[in-house]
Enzyme design. Structure first.
Site, PDB file in Angstrom:
ATOM      1  N   GLU A   1       0.809  -1.227   0.000  1.00 37.43           N
ATOM      2  CA  GLU A   1       0.000   0.000   0.000  1.00 37.43           C
ATOM      3  C   GLU A   1       0.843   1.279   0.000  1.00 37.43           C
ATOM      4  O   GLU A   1       0.441   2.304   0.542  1.00 37.43           O
ATOM      5  CB  GLU A   1      -0.976   0.011   1.178  1.00 37.43           C
ATOM      6  CG  GLU A   1      -1.982  -1.141   1.145  1.00 37.43           C
ATOM      7  CD  GLU A   1      -3.084  -1.007   2.174  1.00 37.43           C
ATOM      8  OE1 GLU A   1      -3.679   0.091   2.260  1.00 37.43           O
ATOM      9  OE2 GLU A   1      -3.341  -1.973   2.888  1.00 37.43           O
TER      10      GLU A   1
ATOM     11  N   THR B   1      -0.912   1.683  -7.807  1.00 35.98           N
ATOM     12  CA  THR B   1      -1.597   2.894  -8.254  1.00 35.98           C
ATOM     13  C   THR B   1      -0.765   3.601  -9.314  1.00 35.98           C
ATOM     14  O   THR B   1      -1.295   4.126 -10.295  1.00 35.98           O
ATOM     15  CB  THR B   1      -1.860   3.841  -7.069  1.00 35.98           C
ATOM     16  OG1 THR B   1      -2.543   3.129  -6.048  1.00 35.98           O
ATOM     17  CG2 THR B   1      -2.698   5.031  -7.501  1.00 35.98           C
TER      18      THR B   1
ATOM     19  N   ARG C   1      -8.255  -0.855  -4.129  1.00 37.33           N
ATOM     20  CA  ARG C   1      -7.107  -1.590  -3.603  1.00 37.33           C
ATOM     21  C   ARG C   1      -7.251  -3.079  -3.873  1.00 37.33           C
ATOM     22  O   ARG C   1      -8.180  -3.723  -3.392  1.00 37.33           O
ATOM     23  CB  ARG C   1      -6.969  -1.329  -2.100  1.00 37.33           C
ATOM     24  CG  ARG C   1      -5.976  -2.215  -1.380  1.00 37.33           C
ATOM     25  CD  ARG C   1      -4.572  -1.978  -1.833  1.00 37.33           C
ATOM     26  NE  ARG C   1      -3.607  -2.845  -1.149  1.00 37.33           N
ATOM     27  CZ  ARG C   1      -2.456  -3.216  -1.658  1.00 37.33           C
ATOM     28  NH1 ARG C   1      -2.097  -2.822  -2.853  1.00 37.33           N
ATOM     29  NH2 ARG C   1      -1.642  -3.983  -0.962  1.00 37.33           N
TER      30      ARG C   1
ATOM     31  N   ASP D   1       5.935  -5.007 -11.460  1.00 37.11           N
ATOM     32  CA  ASP D   1       5.293  -4.704 -10.178  1.00 37.11           C
ATOM     33  C   ASP D   1       5.288  -5.990  -9.360  1.00 37.11           C
ATOM     34  O   ASP D   1       4.833  -7.030  -9.835  1.00 37.11           O
ATOM     35  CB  ASP D   1       3.863  -4.207 -10.417  1.00 37.11           C
ATOM     36  CG  ASP D   1       3.159  -3.808  -9.120  1.00 37.11           C
ATOM     37  OD1 ASP D   1       3.854  -3.613  -8.109  1.00 37.11           O
ATOM     38  OD2 ASP D   1       1.923  -3.707  -9.137  1.00 37.11           O
TER      39      ASP D   1
ATOM     40  N   GLN E   1       3.901  -7.373   0.114  1.00 42.04           N
ATOM     41  CA  GLN E   1       3.864  -8.058   1.400  1.00 42.04           C
ATOM     42  C   GLN E   1       5.099  -8.943   1.570  1.00 42.04           C
ATOM     43  O   GLN E   1       5.645  -9.470   0.601  1.00 42.04           O
ATOM     44  CB  GLN E   1       2.593  -8.918   1.484  1.00 42.04           C
ATOM     45  CG  GLN E   1       1.308  -8.161   1.164  1.00 42.04           C
ATOM     46  CD  GLN E   1       1.089  -6.982   2.090  1.00 42.04           C
ATOM     47  OE1 GLN E   1       1.497  -7.011   3.237  1.00 42.04           O
ATOM     48  NE2 GLN E   1       0.445  -5.934   1.586  1.00 42.04           N
TER      49      GLN E   1
END
Length: 370
Positions: free
Chosen positions: A88, A93, A232, A254, A258
């Protein structure tokens, strides 16, 4: 004898039978003289073949050099960028923004396909706040909202399809669910809980979606680009996206942010032109926009070494950047930094233009093409 071709030259050795006494102009020459002439001619031929061999070697060397230069130019026009950062932090994005700015964008069908994700994000955000209400010991403003909270807590974000044994995201906001979300978001206790969001985990799109429930619930709702950008979806594994910008191919990878995903993308470091590392400026105090958070959450409360002014977003940005830069173990490697807002398309367009120019210039210097 020379061939008619301009590309190849073939030298034919003299025929022994052509080497007669007439060639010498002396009819009384014996066989020894003829042999001498043959020997001389063969030496001449050997010399010419030797010369041809040296020329061929030189031509091959030149061709090899040309091939190397062409390969360098091919490398310059096919760049691999690795996008890294914590979960995040804005990586995915950024990829969405690249698709809008330099790719095909999002068609109406693409946007509609994001509706379940948007509804899932909206419900999950409220479920996070309902759970936090208990942890923070905050009361609801009415008994009805307490009941709505119980309903929200039990609502299923994903539905199970027994026929094909698959899970799917929330497909629609039914009237009861919509009413519960509306009522809870307007509850003073939930608003207090939202103001204390730094004390628990809450997605930064919570306010965006919950403040616009009426629009999301309209029949025929089609998400806007901003809706899509704020949705998300956790990244898993390694995903490659290709964008051609000014005849240069950018292959952007990308990877899952995590920790459990990191073992899957370590191989992606091979042959990387540049690494783009994303970090959320507001992560020092969980989540939110830095400009909003800095007004109520002071940097010195988390970093005793901070000596800048309070409620100053610019000073906070520079302080955080300095901490990152100081972690660079190799002073010869320059870190190029940019402050961005991942959901601001105009900002990302400007920032990536600067990133692209920096990468291209450094790549040209590496291959001695400038």
């Amino acid at each position: 004898m020379e061939s008619d071709s301009n590309d190849d030259i073939f030298i034919e050795p003299p025929d022994v039978h052509d080497l007669t006494d007439e060639d010498s102009g002396d009819e009384n020459l014996d066989g020894c003289h003829s042999a001498d002439k043959l020997s001389s001619s063969m030496l001449l031929f050997d010399f010419m073949v030797c010369c041809q061999s040296e020329e061929t070697k030189e031509q091959k060397r030149i061709n090899a050099e040309i091939e190397r230069e062409l390969k360098k130019r091919d490398v310059r026009r096919d760049l691999k960028l690795l996008v890294l950062g914590t979960g995040e932090s804005g990586k995915s994005t950024f990829i969405k923004q690249m698709r809008i700015i330099h790719g095909a964008g999002y068609s109406e069908d693409d946007k509609k396909s994001m509706i379940p994700v948007i509804f899932q994000n909206t419900l999950s955000a409220m479920q996070s706040m309902v759970a936090a209400m208990e942890q923070l010991d905050i009361s609801y403003g009415s008994l009805q909202n307490e009941n709505y909270a119980t309903y929200i807590k039990l609502a299923e974000v994903y539905t199970y399809n027994a026929s094909n044994q698959t899970y799917s995201s929330l497909a629609r906001l039914d009237p009861t669910l919509l009413e519960a979300l509306h009522s809870l978001w307007a509850d003073p206790g939930v608003q207090e809980c939202y103001e204390r969001r730094r004390e628990y985990q809450l997605t930064d799109s919570a306010k965006y979606y919950l403040s616009d429930l009426s629009r999301l619930a309209q029949p025929g709702y089609v998400p806007t680009e901003q809706d899509v950008l704020r949705a998300r979806v956790p990244t898993t594994g390694v995903n490659q996206y290709v964008f051609v910008i000014e005849n240069v191919t950018f292959r952007i990878f990308d990877v899952g942010g995590q920790r459990s995903e990191r073992r899957k993308w370590i191989h992606a470091f091979e042959d990387v032109t540049a690494i783009m590392f994303f970090a959320s400026l507001s992560e020092y105090d969980q989540k939110d926009l830095l400009e909003e958070k800095i007004m109520i959450s002071h940097m010195v409360d988390y970093f005793v070494e901070y000596e800048g002014p309070q409620r100053d977003a610019q000073a906070a940005r520079e302080f955080i950047l300095k901490m990152f830069v100081e972690l660079n173990p190799d002073s010869d490697k320059i870190i190029y930094s940019h402050f961005t807002c991942a959901t601001d398309t105009a900002n990302i367009r400007f920032v990536f233009a600067a990133v692209k120019d920096t990468i291209l210039q450094l790549n040209l210097k590496e291959y001695n093409l400038v």
